[in-house]
Design a protein around this motif. Structure first.
Motif, short mmCIF file in Angstrom:
data_model
loop_
_atom_site.label_atom_id
_atom_site.label_comp_id
_atom_site.label_asym_id
_atom_site.label_seq_id
_atom_site.Cartn_x
_atom_site.Cartn_y
_atom_site.Cartn_z
N GLU A 114 30.74 -1.01 32.78
CA GLU A 114 31.07 -0.04 31.73
C GLU A 114 32.02 1.03 32.22
OE1 GLU A 114 31.44 0.60 28.21
OE2 GLU A 114 29.62 -0.58 28.46
N LEU A 115 31.87 1.48 33.48
CA LEU A 115 32.78 2.48 34.03
C LEU A 115 34.20 1.96 34.08
CD1 LEU A 115 30.62 3.92 36.96
CD2 LEU A 115 31.26 5.08 34.84
N VAL A 116 34.35 0.68 34.43
CA VAL A 116 35.68 0.05 34.46
C VAL A 116 36.24 -0.07 33.05
CG1 VAL A 116 36.97 -2.05 35.06
CG2 VAL A 116 35.13 -1.23 36.56
N SER A 117 35.41 -0.54 32.15
CA SER A 117 35.82 -0.76 30.76
C SER A 117 36.20 0.54 30.07
CB SER A 117 34.70 -1.46 29.99
OG SER A 117 35.02 -1.58 28.63
N CYS A 118 35.42 1.60 30.28
CA CYS A 118 35.67 2.88 29.61
C CYS A 118 37.02 3.48 29.98
CB CYS A 118 34.56 3.88 29.94
SG CYS A 118 33.03 3.59 29.03
N PHE A 119 37.41 3.30 31.24
CA PHE A 119 38.70 3.85 31.68
C PHE A 119 39.85 3.21 30.91
CE2 PHE A 119 42.45 4.08 34.43
CZ PHE A 119 42.50 5.45 34.66
N SER A 165 47.81 12.84 29.35
CA SER A 165 46.47 13.06 29.91
C SER A 165 45.44 13.36 28.83
CB SER A 165 46.50 14.20 30.93
OG SER A 165 46.92 15.42 30.31
N GLN A 166 45.91 13.87 27.67
CA GLN A 166 44.99 14.20 26.58
C GLN A 166 44.31 12.94 26.02
OE1 GLN A 166 48.08 16.59 24.43
NE2 GLN A 166 46.36 17.95 24.00
N LEU A 167 44.98 11.80 26.19
CA LEU A 167 44.42 10.54 25.68
C LEU A 167 43.18 10.12 26.47
CD1 LEU A 167 47.71 8.53 25.01
CD2 LEU A 167 46.14 9.45 23.30
N TRP A 168 43.02 10.66 27.66
CA TRP A 168 41.83 10.33 28.46
C TRP A 168 40.74 11.40 28.31
CZ3 TRP A 168 46.15 7.70 29.80
CH2 TRP A 168 45.98 6.36 30.17
N ARG A 169 40.99 12.38 27.43
CA ARG A 169 39.98 13.38 27.15
C ARG A 169 38.83 12.68 26.42
NH1 ARG A 169 36.51 17.30 27.92
NH2 ARG A 169 36.28 18.81 26.23
N GLY A 170 37.67 12.77 26.95
CA GLY A 170 36.54 12.08 26.34
C GLY A 170 36.06 10.91 27.17
N TYR A 171 36.73 10.64 28.32
CA TYR A 171 36.28 9.53 29.17
C TYR A 171 34.84 9.78 29.64
CZ TYR A 171 35.50 6.71 33.33
OH TYR A 171 34.94 5.85 34.26
N THR A 172 34.58 11.02 30.07
CA THR A 172 33.23 11.36 30.55
C THR A 172 32.21 11.20 29.43
OG1 THR A 172 34.18 12.94 32.13
CG2 THR A 172 31.83 13.13 31.66
N ALA A 173 32.59 11.67 28.21
CA ALA A 173 31.67 11.56 27.08
C ALA A 173 31.45 10.10 26.68
CB ALA A 173 32.22 12.35 25.89
N LEU A 174 32.54 9.31 26.74
CA LEU A 174 32.42 7.89 26.39
C LEU A 174 31.53 7.17 27.40
CD1 LEU A 174 33.38 5.56 24.53
CD2 LEU A 174 35.29 5.21 26.11
N ALA A 175 31.75 7.47 28.70
CA ALA A 175 30.92 6.87 29.74
C ALA A 175 29.47 7.35 29.62
CB ALA A 175 31.48 7.21 31.12
N ALA A 176 29.29 8.64 29.29
CA ALA A 176 27.94 9.19 29.15
C ALA A 176 27.18 8.54 28.00
CB ALA A 176 28.01 10.71 28.93
N ARG A 177 27.92 8.10 26.97
CA ARG A 177 27.26 7.38 25.88
C ARG A 177 27.04 5.92 26.23
NH1 ARG A 177 30.47 5.23 20.75
NH2 ARG A 177 31.08 3.81 22.43
N ASN A 178 28.07 5.28 26.79
CA ASN A 178 28.00 3.83 27.02
C ASN A 178 27.12 3.44 28.20
OD1 ASN A 178 29.71 3.66 24.87
ND2 ASN A 178 31.39 2.66 25.96
N LEU A 179 27.05 4.29 29.23
CA LEU A 179 26.23 3.94 30.39
C LEU A 179 24.74 3.79 30.03
CD1 LEU A 179 27.80 5.94 33.37
CD2 LEU A 179 27.73 3.47 33.06
N PRO A 180 24.13 4.80 29.40
CA PRO A 180 22.72 4.60 29.02
C PRO A 180 22.57 3.51 27.95
CG PRO A 180 23.54 6.68 28.14
CD PRO A 180 24.57 6.18 29.09
N PHE A 181 23.57 3.38 27.09
CA PHE A 181 23.50 2.35 26.05
C PHE A 181 23.44 0.95 26.66
CE2 PHE A 181 25.60 -0.76 23.32
CZ PHE A 181 24.86 -0.65 22.16
N THR A 182 24.40 0.65 27.56
CA THR A 182 24.42 -0.68 28.18
C THR A 182 23.26 -0.86 29.14
OG1 THR A 182 25.97 0.13 29.86
CG2 THR A 182 26.92 -1.00 27.98
N ALA A 183 22.87 0.24 29.82
CA ALA A 183 21.75 0.15 30.77
C ALA A 183 20.45 -0.18 30.04
CB ALA A 183 21.59 1.46 31.54
N MET A 184 20.35 0.24 28.77
CA MET A 184 19.18 -0.12 27.97
C MET A 184 19.36 -1.47 27.28
SD MET A 184 17.84 3.36 26.09
CE MET A 184 19.43 4.06 25.72
N GLN A 185 20.56 -1.68 26.73
CA GLN A 185 20.78 -2.87 25.92
C GLN A 185 20.71 -4.17 26.72
OE1 GLN A 185 24.74 -3.66 24.49
NE2 GLN A 185 24.01 -4.82 22.72
#
Length: 339
Positions: A114-119, A165-185
């Motif tokens: 997910e970390l790779v994908s989110c970037f 660089s503004q296009l990567w604003r939200g990477y942390t938030a996206l990873a913060a959502r997707n990491l627990p999501f995939t870790a559970m799913q």
């Protein structure tokens, strides 16, 4: 036996198919979660939702997502399968059982992937959500040309960004959502999938065919995805707010200049600080703003819709992926047997 290219192709095809299928539901979810929802789509005087405006242009911004989702999904599944295989082989066996439980391996593999994908996905996600909120004239929606793939809305959203660089604003938030999501799913998905297979094998009804594989995968992924989606909705709401404000963020120098200008003009700094885009806000700050506006209920806005489209999307996504991977593997095996 599936190769890396099989996994890449299956993941890319699954992503492309699902994006087209569930994108309208994703657009609705973004609009429900947006801080501008009550201003744009809700008429407080009549206590009604402007459905015509809410449902207009549901495919806005889909082009950028399809172009970026294909490589990001391919990268996710390639990484996931590789990490899962490596960790499973390296997992020591004691007294006939593995030292590390398989669900932990699935969680670790999915989190790394997910970390790779989110970037790769973040710029498209930021563009997509900003494009989904652009209000197009009613005349445009009535034109004969399809609004699904018109580049104007995506380009209009892109022009809002002053720096790449503004296009990567939200990477942390996206990873913060997707990491627990995939870790559970994924642990739930893998467990459900194997449990259903085992049950059907015991009852003598398991055939191992492509259709059966697709159905078992779809049901398992849909159920797991739906549960994980509800739990992670608050993080998703915060991510939406952050990404929708990305285009209006100022650099530190620009923010300092605005503050100095406001001081000279005698403006209230508190009022300036509340303006959208003066400074970057942390996820915690945004979460507090959501709470102030809508309470705990605000953090779960769009949760039911997100759960529904995630169940549909995850079921279809992983169903297509698993079927494609198995089919491509069978094709390679048939060619090898023929030689």
């Amino acid at each position: 036996m599936s190769t890396h290219s099989d996994v890449l192709l299956a993941g890319a095809f699954a992503a492309f198919t699902v994006d087209l299928l569930v994108y309208p539901l994703d657009t609705l979810k973004t609009r429900f979660q947006s801080p501008e929802y009550k201003k744009i789509y809700y008429d407080a005087s009549k206590d009604t939702v402007n459905r015509r405006l809410l449902f207009r242009g549901l495919y806005q911004g889909v082009g950028s997502v399809i172009l970026n989702t294909i490589p990001s999904s391919g990268a996710f599944f390639t990484t996931y399968e590789a990490i899962k295989s490596t960790l499973t082989k390296a997992n020591p066996i004691f007294n006939g059982s593995a030292l590390v439980p398989q669900p932990f391996i699935h969680s670790a593999a999915s989190a790394t992937a997910e970390l790779v994908s989110c970037f790769i996905l973040t710029p498209a996600e930021v563009l997509k959500q900003n494009a989904q909120m652009i209000r197009r004239p009613a005349e445009a929606s009535k034109s004969k040309a399809s609004t699904a793939f018109q580049p104007s809305v995506t380009l209009q959203a892109l022009k809002q960004f002053k720096r790449p660089s503004q296009l990567w604003r939200g990477y942390t938030a996206l990873a913060a959502r997707n990491l627990p999501f995939t870790a559970m799913q994924f642990p739930m998905f893998e467990h459900l999938k194997e449990s259903i297979k085992h049950y059907r094998q015991k009852s003598g009804t398991f055939t191992g065919g492509l259709t059966e594989t697709a159905l078992i995968t779809a049901v398992s992924a849909g159920a797991a995805g739906s549960i994980a989606a509800v739990i992670t909705t608050p993080v998703d709401v915060v991510k939406t707010w952050i990404m929708l404000s990305a285009a209006d963020e100022s650099s530190e120098a620009a923010a300092k200049e605005k503050v100095e200008k406001a001081q000279k003009q005698g403006q209230s700094l508190d009022k300036l600080a509340n303006k959208k885009g003066v400074t970057k806000k942390s996820g915690l700050t945004v979460a507090r703003e959501v709470m102030r506006e809508g309470g705990v209920k605000g953090l779960f806005r769009g949760g039911a819709l997100r759960s529904a489209w995630t169940a549909l999307g995850s079921g279809f996504y992983l169903g297509v992926y698993e079927t494609g991977r198995v089919w491509l593997g069978d094709q390679h095996q048939s060619q090898e047997d023929a030689h």
